[in-house]
Design a protein around this motif. Structure first.
Motif, PDB file in Angstrom:
ATOM      1  N   ILE A 116      52.616  33.469  35.024  1.00  0.00           N
ATOM      2  CA  ILE A 116      51.233  32.742  35.481  1.00  0.00           C
ATOM      3  C   ILE A 116      50.451  34.091  35.917  1.00  0.00           C
ATOM      4  O   ILE A 116      50.572  34.727  36.920  1.00  0.00           O
ATOM      5  CB  ILE A 116      51.248  31.605  36.257  1.00  0.00           C
ATOM      6  CG1 ILE A 116      49.749  31.045  36.289  1.00  0.00           C
ATOM      7  CG2 ILE A 116      51.689  32.115  37.649  1.00  0.00           C
ATOM      8  CD1 ILE A 116      49.821  29.669  37.097  1.00  0.00           C
TER       9      ILE A 116
ATOM     10  N   HIS B 270      47.312  36.079  37.835  1.00  0.00           N
ATOM     11  CA  HIS B 270      46.361  35.901  39.106  1.00  0.00           C
ATOM     12  C   HIS B 270      45.383  34.769  38.673  1.00  0.00           C
ATOM     13  O   HIS B 270      45.041  33.818  39.516  1.00  0.00           O
ATOM     14  CB  HIS B 270      46.091  36.967  39.622  1.00  0.00           C
ATOM     15  CG  HIS B 270      45.238  36.911  40.630  1.00  0.00           C
ATOM     16  ND1 HIS B 270      43.865  36.703  40.855  1.00  0.00           N
ATOM     17  CD2 HIS B 270      45.608  36.616  42.053  1.00  0.00           C
ATOM     18  CE1 HIS B 270      43.256  36.346  41.804  1.00  0.00           C
ATOM     19  NE2 HIS B 270      44.345  36.262  42.884  1.00  0.00           N
TER      20      HIS B 270
ATOM     21  N   SER C 156      42.570  40.553  37.493  1.00  0.00           N
ATOM     22  CA  SER C 156      43.090  39.250  37.817  1.00  0.00           C
ATOM     23  C   SER C 156      43.495  38.498  36.474  1.00  0.00           C
ATOM     24  O   SER C 156      44.499  37.734  36.690  1.00  0.00           O
ATOM     25  CB  SER C 156      41.818  38.236  38.513  1.00  0.00           C
ATOM     26  OG  SER C 156      42.274  37.059  38.566  1.00  0.00           O
ATOM     27  N   ALA C 157      43.080  39.036  35.303  1.00  0.00           N
ATOM     28  CA  ALA C 157      43.592  38.374  33.807  1.00  0.00           C
ATOM     29  C   ALA C 157      44.663  39.087  33.500  1.00  0.00           C
ATOM     30  O   ALA C 157      45.199  38.774  32.642  1.00  0.00           O
ATOM     31  CB  ALA C 157      42.380  38.286  33.186  1.00  0.00           C
TER      32      ALA C 157
ATOM     33  N   ILE D  95      47.505  40.374  35.709  1.00  0.00           N
ATOM     34  CA  ILE D  95      48.709  40.638  36.761  1.00  0.00           C
ATOM     35  C   ILE D  95      49.174  39.211  36.620  1.00  0.00           C
ATOM     36  O   ILE D  95      48.410  38.408  37.144  1.00  0.00           O
ATOM     37  CB  ILE D  95      48.068  41.331  37.823  1.00  0.00           C
ATOM     38  CG1 ILE D  95      49.186  41.813  38.640  1.00  0.00           C
ATOM     39  CG2 ILE D  95      47.237  40.389  38.705  1.00  0.00           C
ATOM     40  CD1 ILE D  95      48.931  42.602  39.823  1.00  0.00           C
ATOM     41  N   GLU D  96      50.434  39.384  36.703  1.00  0.00           N
ATOM     42  CA  GLU D  96      51.272  37.780  36.907  1.00  0.00           C
ATOM     43  C   GLU D  96      51.287  37.894  38.462  1.00  0.00           C
ATOM     44  O   GLU D  96      51.333  38.551  39.378  1.00  0.00           O
ATOM     45  CB  GLU D  96      52.820  37.987  36.431  1.00  0.00           C
ATOM     46  CG  GLU D  96      52.507  38.093  34.907  1.00  0.00           C
ATOM     47  CD  GLU D  96      53.951  38.526  34.507  1.00  0.00           C
ATOM     48  OE1 GLU D  96      54.822  39.089  35.335  1.00  0.00           O
ATOM     49  OE2 GLU D  96      54.330  38.753  32.930  1.00  0.00           O
TER      50      GLU D  96
END
Lengths: 371, 371
Positions: A114, A116, B111-112, B114-115
Motif C-alpha cells: 500500500i 503512503h 507519497s504515491a 513509497i510503500e
C-alpha cells in the motif's frame, strides 16, 4: 466441461486458502484484513485484473473492482466473495461497505503493498477502526504450492522449454539481441504463454556479464556468449529459466567457466531440500564456485521462489535464515560474471517435493555451440 | 560520436529538469526531496534500472543504487549526481549519507511512490528530519515534453506502426489470439522496440467488447472483430496504439459501429489543443458517440498522457479539470463495446504542439477486412 471442472477445482482450492488466511488473521489478533496486493488478491480469489480491493474477516469476504472488470469478476471470483462493481472510487465504496459489518475493531493492512497515499486514507476515512500493519500474511501461505498450482507452474516451465527448443535453431551470428528476443517471444506465445513474467534478457558478448541487462541492438558475433533469461506464464503462474550458449566454437576459457557454473547448478538442484535454510541452499552452489576461485564473480543470490510472481518467497541467499517449505518452487541460478569479458548463468526451476527436488525445466544443460 | 553526442544532449536536458525540480522544491517550502518513483528517477537522471533512491536539495544530488547496476549507473547517470553503489541496503546507505549534508530540516517524499513499509523507515531512522508528503512534483514537470523526448516518442510510435504493417498480412482466420500476439511482438522487436510498455491486447469476437482483455487461446473466426492494443518502447519512451479489424467481410452493423468510432477519433484528434481542459477534450469524442446513441457503450475515458510511462498525466476524462499542457503527448482512444457482440476502439498518439495537434501514429484508420 473440462473448463468448468478446472474452475470448480480452483474455487475449492481458493476456499481453503481463504480459510487458512482467516486462521492467520485470528492468530495476528486482528478482526479483519484489507488486502491491496494484486498477486495476493489473485491467489485468494482468482481475479486476474489490475484494480481491486479485498476485505476478509471471520464472517465476510468483500471483493471490490471497477466497472471495466464486471464480466471478468463474475467469471473469476464467482461465489467466493461478495462482489461489488464500482464506477468511481473503490475506496469510497469500501468506506460505505465496511461500517455495515459488525464486530470489527482492529484491522490489518498490507504494509508492503500500500502506497503512503492510500495508507493516508486509512487514517482519514477509516478512523473508526484501529489499523495495524501486517507483513507477509498471504505471502507465507503462497510459499507452499498445492497440486493445481504445481501443475500450472509445470506447464509454464514446459512452455518456456518448448519455446527455447524452437528458438535455438533460428539463432545465428549477425542477429541483433532484439531480433533474438523477437524470435524467442514469438515461440513463447506459440507455446501458449499468456505473457512475459519479466522483460526478456538477451545479453551477448561482454553484455552477458551484466546480470540485469535487457536486450539491445548489439549484433551477435562468433565467439560471443549468448545469455537468454526469460519465462512463460500460464493462468498467472510463472516459470523462469536461463541458458547460456556460445556463438560458434567456445574457447577453452569459456568452456571452463561454463562447466563450473553448470556443475554448481547441478550440485544445488540435486541437493536442495525442503527444510533446509535458504542460506544453506545458497551455499550448495556458492561454496563450489568459491572453491574454483570465482567466488567474487558470483555477485547475486542463488535463487528465489516462483509462483504467481516471478520473485516471491522463499529466498535462497547468503543472508536468508528462513527455511525452504515443502512444496515450494524455487529457482537455482548460479552465475559467474567477468566484467568486460562475459558471463554465464544456468537457471532451473525446482519443486521441493517430499521425495526430493524435482526439476521442472528440462532443457539440456550441456554447453551448446550455435551456428 | 553520434552516441556520445546524444548522451551529452540527454545530460543537458536532465540538468535543466533537475533545476526545474529545485525550483519546485523551493516553492513547496522544502529543503530537499527524496525520490523513490523509478520513472521520476529515470526522468531526472537517465537511470533505467529497477533499484534506486535519489535525493535532491538546492546544493546536492545523491543517487544510490545496488552493486548489480554499477556499470550501468556510471554510464547513464555519469556526473549528474553523486553516485553511490551499495552492496546491502540502499536505505542504510541513505541514513549514513543524509546527516553529512547541511541545512536540511524539512524534507519531502513521494507519497504515491513509497510503500507504507518504506514510509515507516522515514519515521524510524529519519527522525532528525521533518518529513512531508508530496504529490506530482516531478509528474507535473514530465507532462511537457522537450525535443529529445518528443523524438523518442515519435520513434516509439513509428516502431509500433511499422510492426503493425508487417503483422497485418500474416493474420488469418484460425490463428489463436496468442499466436497473433506472437507475430505482432516479434515485429515490434524487429522494428527496434526495447520492450512492451503493457501486456499486448489481442481480443477477437465477443472478447473485443472487454476493454481490458489480454490475449487468449481463442481462435479467430470469419466475421470476428479483431482488436489489437499494444505499444513500443524506445529509450524508455512509450507509444500506445489500437486498431480494430474484421476477419473476412464486415457486416453492415460492424461497419456502422466502426465508422462512428473512427469519426469520434478523427474529431478529437484533429480538435484537441493544448490549453483545453481534459474534460473538454474528452467531450470532443464523447458528445459525438452520444449523439449517435451509443454513449453508454463508451465506458472509459478518452485518453491519457504517454511518455516514460504508458499512463501518465494529463488525463482526458469526464472528471478531468486540469488543463492539457503545451507539448504534452496524449492518446485519443474512443471505443464502443457491446457485451456479447464485440467492440471497436481506434487509438492514436497526438503531440499537442503550438501549431496544433500532431498525429504520431500514422497507421491508416480506414476499416481493414483481413484474409
Amino acid at each position: 466441461m473440462a473448463e468448468a471442472t478446472a474452475r470448480d477445482a480452483g474455487r475449492d482450492a481458493r476456499s481453503l486458502r481463504l480459510e487458512a488466511l482467516r486462521n492467520a488473521i485470528e492468530q495476528a489478533h486482528l478482526d479483519g484484513l484489507l488486502l491491496t496486493g494484486l498477486a495476493n488478491i489473485r491467489y485468494l480469489t482468482g481475479f486476474s485484473g489490475t484494480s481491486a480491493l479485498l476485505f476478509v474477516s471471520q464472517r465476510d469476504t468483500l471483493f471490490l473492482t471497477d466497472f471495466r472488470y464486471e464480466t471478468q469478476a463474475a467469471e473469476e471470483v464467482g461465489e467466493l466473495a461478495q462482489v461489488h462493481i464500482e464506477a468511481q472510487s473503490l475506496w469510497s465504496r469500501l468506506w460505505a461497505l465496511l461500517p455495515t459489518l459488525s464486530g470489527l475493531e482492529v484491522l490489518g493492512f498490507e504494509s508492503a503493498h500500500i502506497e503512503h497515499r492510500d495508507f493516508q486514507r486509512l487514517l482519514e476515512a477509516g478512523t473508526r477502526w484501529q489499523w495495524r500493519p501486517t507483513v507477509d500474511l498471504v505471502e507465507t501461505l503462497r510459499e507452499q504450492k498445492d497440486a493445481g498450482e504445481l501443475a500450472l507452474i509445470r506447464r509454464a516451465a514446459d512452455a518456456a522449454c518448448d519455446a527455447l527448443e524452437a528458438t535455438v535453431p533460428q539463432l545465428h551470428a549477425g542477429m541483433s539481441e532484439l531480433a533474438v528476443a523477437g524470435v524467442l517471444e514469438r515461440c513463447l506465445r506459440e507455446a501458449g504463454s499468456e505473457g512475459f513474467p519479466f522483460p526478456t534478457i538477451v545479453a551477448s558478448g561482454e553484455r552477458s556479464a551484466l546480470p540485469h541487462a535487457r536486450s539491445s541492438s548489439r549484433e551477435l558475433r562468433r565467439g560471443d556468449f549468448l545469455l537468454l533469461d526469460f519465462g512463460a506464464e500460464v493462468s498467472g503462474y510463472c516459470s523462469d529459466i536461463t541458458r547460456t550458449f556460445v556463438i560458434g566454437r567456445a574457447s577453452d576459457e569459456q568452456r571452463e567457466i561454463y562447466e563450473i557454473v553448470r556443475e554448481a547448478n547441478r550440485l544445488a538442484a540435486s541437493s536442495v531440500r525442503a527444510g533446509m535454510k535458504g542460506r544453506d541452499a545458497d551455499a550448495l552452489a556458492r561454496d563450489y564456485i568459491e572453491r574454483c576461485g570465482h567466488g567474487p564473480l558470483f555477485g547475486h543470490s542463488l535463487g528465489h521462489g516462483i509462483g504467481l510472481e516471478v520473485h516471491e518467497a522463499p529466498r535462497l541467499a547468503r543472508t536468508a535464515e528462513g527455511v525452504l517449505p515443502l512444496d515450494s518452487v524455487v529457482t537455482i541460478e548460479p552465475g559467474i560474471y567477468r566484467p568486460g569479458w562475459g558471463g554465464v548463468r544456468v537457471e532451473d526451476d525446482v519443486h521441493l517435493a517430499a521425495r526430493g527436488p524435482q526439476l521442472l525445466t528440462r532443457f539440456p544443460r550441456e554447453l551448446i555451440e550455435l551456428g
